[in-house]
Scaffold this motif. Structure first.
Motif, PDB file in Angstrom:
ATOM      1  N   ARG A 203     -86.900   1.492  44.716  1.00 58.47           N
ATOM      2  CA  ARG A 203     -88.181   2.182  44.948  1.00 58.47           C
ATOM      3  C   ARG A 203     -87.969   3.504  45.687  1.00 58.47           C
ATOM      4  NH1 ARG A 203     -89.531  -3.126  45.464  1.00 58.47           N
ATOM      5  NH2 ARG A 203     -91.394  -3.849  44.366  1.00 58.47           N
ATOM      6  N   PRO A 204     -88.732   4.527  45.317  1.00 56.50           N
ATOM      7  CA  PRO A 204     -88.680   5.784  46.046  1.00 56.50           C
ATOM      8  C   PRO A 204     -89.583   5.741  47.274  1.00 56.50           C
ATOM      9  CG  PRO A 204     -90.206   5.985  44.232  1.00 56.50           C
ATOM     10  CD  PRO A 204     -89.643   4.579  44.164  1.00 56.50           C
ATOM     11  N   GLU A 205     -89.535   6.794  48.057  1.00 62.11           N
ATOM     12  CA  GLU A 205     -90.474   6.940  49.160  1.00 62.11           C
ATOM     13  C   GLU A 205     -91.840   7.371  48.605  1.00 62.11           C
ATOM     14  OE1 GLU A 205     -88.725   9.755  51.779  1.00 62.11           O
ATOM     15  OE2 GLU A 205     -87.270   8.332  52.603  1.00 62.11           O
ATOM     16  N   GLY A 206     -92.853   7.292  49.441  1.00 64.30           N
ATOM     17  CA  GLY A 206     -94.180   7.720  49.021  1.00 64.30           C
ATOM     18  C   GLY A 206     -95.000   6.561  48.486  1.00 64.30           C
ATOM     19  N   ASP A 207     -96.176   6.896  48.015  1.00 63.52           N
ATOM     20  CA  ASP A 207     -97.128   5.888  47.572  1.00 63.52           C
ATOM     21  C   ASP A 207     -97.038   5.630  46.071  1.00 63.52           C
ATOM     22  OD1 ASP A 207     -98.150   5.724  50.171  1.00 63.52           O
ATOM     23  OD2 ASP A 207     -99.559   7.379  49.794  1.00 63.52           O
ATOM     24  N   ALA A 208     -97.181   4.366  45.701  1.00 56.23           N
ATOM     25  CA  ALA A 208     -97.243   3.986  44.290  1.00 56.23           C
ATOM     26  C   ALA A 208     -98.623   4.356  43.736  1.00 56.23           C
ATOM     27  CB  ALA A 208     -96.999   2.486  44.165  1.00 56.23           C
ATOM     28  N   PRO A 209     -98.774   4.436  42.409  1.00 54.21           N
ATOM     29  CA  PRO A 209     -97.765   4.117  41.399  1.00 54.21           C
ATOM     30  C   PRO A 209     -96.783   5.259  41.171  1.00 54.21           C
ATOM     31  CG  PRO A 209     -99.812   4.732  40.320  1.00 54.21           C
ATOM     32  CD  PRO A 209    -100.102   4.731  41.794  1.00 54.21           C
ATOM     33  N   TYR A 210     -95.562   4.885  40.746  1.00 54.93           N
ATOM     34  CA  TYR A 210     -94.502   5.850  40.535  1.00 54.93           C
ATOM     35  C   TYR A 210     -94.186   5.975  39.035  1.00 54.93           C
ATOM     36  CZ  TYR A 210     -93.583   4.066  45.280  1.00 54.93           C
ATOM     37  OH  TYR A 210     -93.695   3.630  46.578  1.00 54.93           O
ATOM     38  N   PRO A 211     -93.732   7.142  38.594  1.00 53.09           N
ATOM     39  CA  PRO A 211     -93.099   7.195  37.272  1.00 53.09           C
ATOM     40  C   PRO A 211     -91.854   6.319  37.316  1.00 53.09           C
ATOM     41  CG  PRO A 211     -92.639   9.201  38.496  1.00 53.09           C
ATOM     42  CD  PRO A 211     -93.634   8.423  39.317  1.00 53.09           C
ATOM     43  N   ALA A 212     -91.468   5.768  36.181  1.00 55.51           N
ATOM     44  CA  ALA A 212     -90.403   4.766  36.196  1.00 55.51           C
ATOM     45  C   ALA A 212     -89.333   5.048  35.144  1.00 55.51           C
ATOM     46  CB  ALA A 212     -90.993   3.372  35.962  1.00 55.51           C
ATOM     47  N   ILE A 213     -88.112   4.664  35.496  1.00 52.29           N
ATOM     48  CA  ILE A 213     -86.958   4.772  34.602  1.00 52.29           C
ATOM     49  C   ILE A 213     -86.329   3.396  34.462  1.00 52.29           C
ATOM     50  CG2 ILE A 213     -84.728   5.861  34.178  1.00 52.29           C
ATOM     51  CD1 ILE A 213     -86.864   7.947  34.390  1.00 52.29           C
ATOM     52  N   LEU A 214     -86.125   2.960  33.225  1.00 51.75           N
ATOM     53  CA  LEU A 214     -85.314   1.768  32.999  1.00 51.75           C
ATOM     54  C   LEU A 214     -83.902   2.236  32.688  1.00 51.75           C
ATOM     55  CD1 LEU A 214     -86.149  -1.514  31.316  1.00 51.75           C
ATOM     56  CD2 LEU A 214     -84.027  -0.374  30.666  1.00 51.75           C
ATOM     57  N   LEU A 215     -82.934   1.799  33.496  1.00 57.62           N
ATOM     58  CA  LEU A 215     -81.540   2.186  33.325  1.00 57.62           C
ATOM     59  C   LEU A 215     -80.758   1.073  32.645  1.00 57.62           C
ATOM     60  CD1 LEU A 215     -80.442   3.905  36.678  1.00 57.62           C
ATOM     61  CD2 LEU A 215     -80.725   4.975  34.439  1.00 57.62           C
ATOM     62  N   ASN A 216     -80.055   1.414  31.571  1.00 58.44           N
ATOM     63  CA  ASN A 216     -79.230   0.452  30.837  1.00 58.44           C
ATOM     64  C   ASN A 216     -77.756   0.621  31.191  1.00 58.44           C
ATOM     65  OD1 ASN A 216     -81.256  -0.793  29.062  1.00 58.44           O
ATOM     66  ND2 ASN A 216     -81.447   1.274  28.214  1.00 58.44           N
ATOM     67  N   HIS A 217     -77.133  -0.449  31.656  1.00 57.68           N
ATOM     68  CA  HIS A 217     -75.713  -0.394  31.996  1.00 57.68           C
ATOM     69  C   HIS A 217     -74.851  -0.422  30.730  1.00 57.68           C
ATOM     70  CE1 HIS A 217     -75.180  -4.685  31.122  1.00 57.68           C
ATOM     71  NE2 HIS A 217     -76.302  -4.911  31.782  1.00 57.68           N
ATOM     72  N   GLY A 218     -73.560  -0.204  30.904  1.00 59.14           N
ATOM     73  CA  GLY A 218     -72.632  -0.199  29.787  1.00 59.14           C
ATOM     74  C   GLY A 218     -72.090  -1.584  29.486  1.00 59.14           C
ATOM     75  N   SER A 219     -70.850  -1.632  29.001  1.00 61.13           N
ATOM     76  CA  SER A 219     -70.251  -2.913  28.622  1.00 61.13           C
ATOM     77  C   SER A 219     -69.602  -3.616  29.804  1.00 61.13           C
ATOM     78  CB  SER A 219     -69.201  -2.695  27.532  1.00 61.13           C
ATOM     79  OG  SER A 219     -68.170  -1.837  27.995  1.00 61.13           O
ATOM     80  N   GLU A 220     -69.590  -2.942  30.955  1.00 66.20           N
ATOM     81  CA  GLU A 220     -68.962  -3.522  32.135  1.00 66.20           C
ATOM     82  C   GLU A 220     -69.859  -4.592  32.757  1.00 66.20           C
ATOM     83  OE1 GLU A 220     -71.923  -0.705  33.768  1.00 66.20           O
ATOM     84  OE2 GLU A 220     -70.569  -0.670  32.068  1.00 66.20           O
ATOM     85  N   HIS A 221     -69.321  -5.291  33.750  1.00 67.48           N
ATOM     86  CA  HIS A 221     -70.154  -6.181  34.562  1.00 67.48           C
ATOM     87  C   HIS A 221     -70.767  -5.328  35.662  1.00 67.48           C
ATOM     88  CE1 HIS A 221     -69.466 -10.127  32.864  1.00 67.48           C
ATOM     89  NE2 HIS A 221     -68.186  -9.817  32.728  1.00 67.48           N
ATOM     90  N   PRO A 222     -72.063  -5.048  35.607  1.00 70.23           N
ATOM     91  CA  PRO A 222     -72.677  -4.115  36.556  1.00 70.23           C
ATOM     92  C   PRO A 222     -72.930  -4.743  37.917  1.00 70.23           C
ATOM     93  CG  PRO A 222     -74.341  -5.013  35.114  1.00 70.23           C
ATOM     94  CD  PRO A 222     -73.021  -5.562  34.628  1.00 70.23           C
ATOM     95  N   LYS A 223     -73.182  -3.855  38.893  1.00 75.02           N
ATOM     96  CA  LYS A 223     -73.630  -4.290  40.216  1.00 75.02           C
ATOM     97  C   LYS A 223     -75.105  -3.926  40.347  1.00 75.02           C
ATOM     98  CE  LYS A 223     -68.986  -4.266  42.104  1.00 75.02           C
ATOM     99  NZ  LYS A 223     -68.061  -3.764  43.144  1.00 75.02           N
ATOM    100  N   SER A 224     -75.489  -3.244  41.404  1.00 76.61           N
ATOM    101  CA  SER A 224     -76.916  -2.961  41.589  1.00 76.61           C
ATOM    102  C   SER A 224     -77.375  -1.718  40.848  1.00 76.61           C
ATOM    103  CB  SER A 224     -77.236  -2.791  43.077  1.00 76.61           C
ATOM    104  OG  SER A 224     -76.703  -1.568  43.554  1.00 76.61           O
TER     105      SER A 224
END
Length: 246
Positions: free
Chosen positions: A24-45
Motif C-alpha cells: 500500500r502507498p501512503e495517503g488515502d484510498a482508493p488508490y490506482p492499482a498495479i497487478l505485478l506478475n512474477h517470472g518463472s522463479e520462486h518469488p518472495k514479496s
C-alpha cells in the motif's frame, strides 16, 4: 521514503488457495492499482519491483501463481513440469501451462477488483519474463484494465517455442488495452517485443516500445533489468500510466 511491510493475503483460483502480497502507498484510498506478475522463479514479496510504483501512489498486488513461492503447495512448479515433458510435446505443454497460469492471474485481478482500497477505474497489469507473457495474455481479455506493461516477455523462450510465438501474436492482435514493451539492449532476445510491437502497429493499436542501453554485462543481467533499476525505466512507465490512467 519509508515503506510499510506488505500484507500477505490468500485468494482463490478455482479450487486452489493462492498467496500474494499487497503493498500500500501512503495517503488515502482508493488508490490506482498495479497487478505485478512474477517470472518463472520462486518469488518472495516482490518488494524490490513494487516500491517504485508504491512511491508514486499505486497500490501493488503481487500474487504468487500455483506451484511457486508462497503458493508452492498449490500444484506443481511450472519449470519442473516443463522439464519433465518429452521434447516432442514440450512446446505445446509450455503454452498450455501459460494458459493455466493465466487462470491464476485472472483470479488475482478479480480479487483486486473487490479490494476496498482499489480505484477499479484505474487498474493496470505488469510483469517480467514469464510474467511478461502473462501480461500480454491478460491484455487481450476484458478484465477492466487500462494498461499493460510487459518487461522482456518470452525473451528466453521465443526462439525455442514457435507455438508461443503464434499465441502471443494472436494475443496482441486481440489486445483491448494499450501495451508498453520494455527491455534492456543486452537481454537474451529483443525479437519478441519488436515483433509484438510491429503487429500492434499493423493493427493500429496503442502501444509503446522502449529498448534501453545495456544493463550489466551479461544477458542474465540484462534480463533482470525490470527488478533492478527503476531510476532508468521509471519515467517511461509512469508517463505511460499517467496517459492511460489519468
Amino acid at each position: 521514503m519509508s515503506f510499510a511491510e506488505p500484507e500477505e493475503i490468500t485468494f482463490p483460483s478455482g479450487n486452489l488457495r493462492l498467496q500474494g502480497f499487497i503493498h500500500r502507498p501512503e495517503g488515502d484510498a482508493p488508490y490506482p492499482a498495479i497487478l505485478l506478475n512474477h517470472g518463472s522463479e520462486h518469488p518472495k514479496s516482490g518488494r524490490l519491483i513494487a516500491e517504485p510504483f508504491v512511491s508514486r501512489g499505486y497500490l501493488v498486488f503481487f500474487p504468487h501463481r500455483r506451484g511457486q513461492g508462497r503458493s508452492s503447495d498449490q500444484g506443481a512448479y511450472i519449470m519442473d513440469v516443463i522439464r519433465q515433458e518429452p521434447l516432442s510435446t514440450r512446446s505445446q505443454r509450455f503454452v498450455a501451462l501459460q494458459e493455466t497460469h493465466q487462470e491464476d492471474v485472472v483470479a488475482a485481478l478479480h480479487y483486486l477488483k473487490q479490494h476496498s482500497d482499489v480505484d477499479t477505474r484505474r487498474m493496470a497489469i505488469a510483469g517480467c519474463s514469464f510474467g511478461g507473457i502473462q501480461t500480454v495474455l491478460s491484455a487481450e481479455k476484458d478484465l477492466g484494465l487500462r494498461a499493460a506493461i510487459a518487461f522482456a516477455p518470452a525473451a528466453m523462450s521465443w526462439a525455442k517455442v514457435p507455438e508461443l510465438r503464434s499465441r502471443l501474436i494472436q494475443a496482441v492482435r486481440s489486445a483491448t488495452v494499450p501495451l508498453l514493451f520494455i527491455q534492456a539492449k543486452n537481454d537474451y532476445d529483443l525479437s519478441p517485443t519488436k515483433a509484438m510491437a510491429q503487429e500492434l502497429q499493423k493493427q493500429n493499436k496503442p502501444h509503446k516500445l522502449f529498448i534501453f542501453p545495456e544493463f550489466g554485462k551479461t544477458p542474465a543481467e540484462g534480463h533482470s533489468f525490470c527488478a533492478r533499476d527503476a531510476q532508468i525505466w521509471g519515467d517511461a512507465i509512469f508517463a505511460f500510466l499517467e496517459s492511460t490512467m489519468p
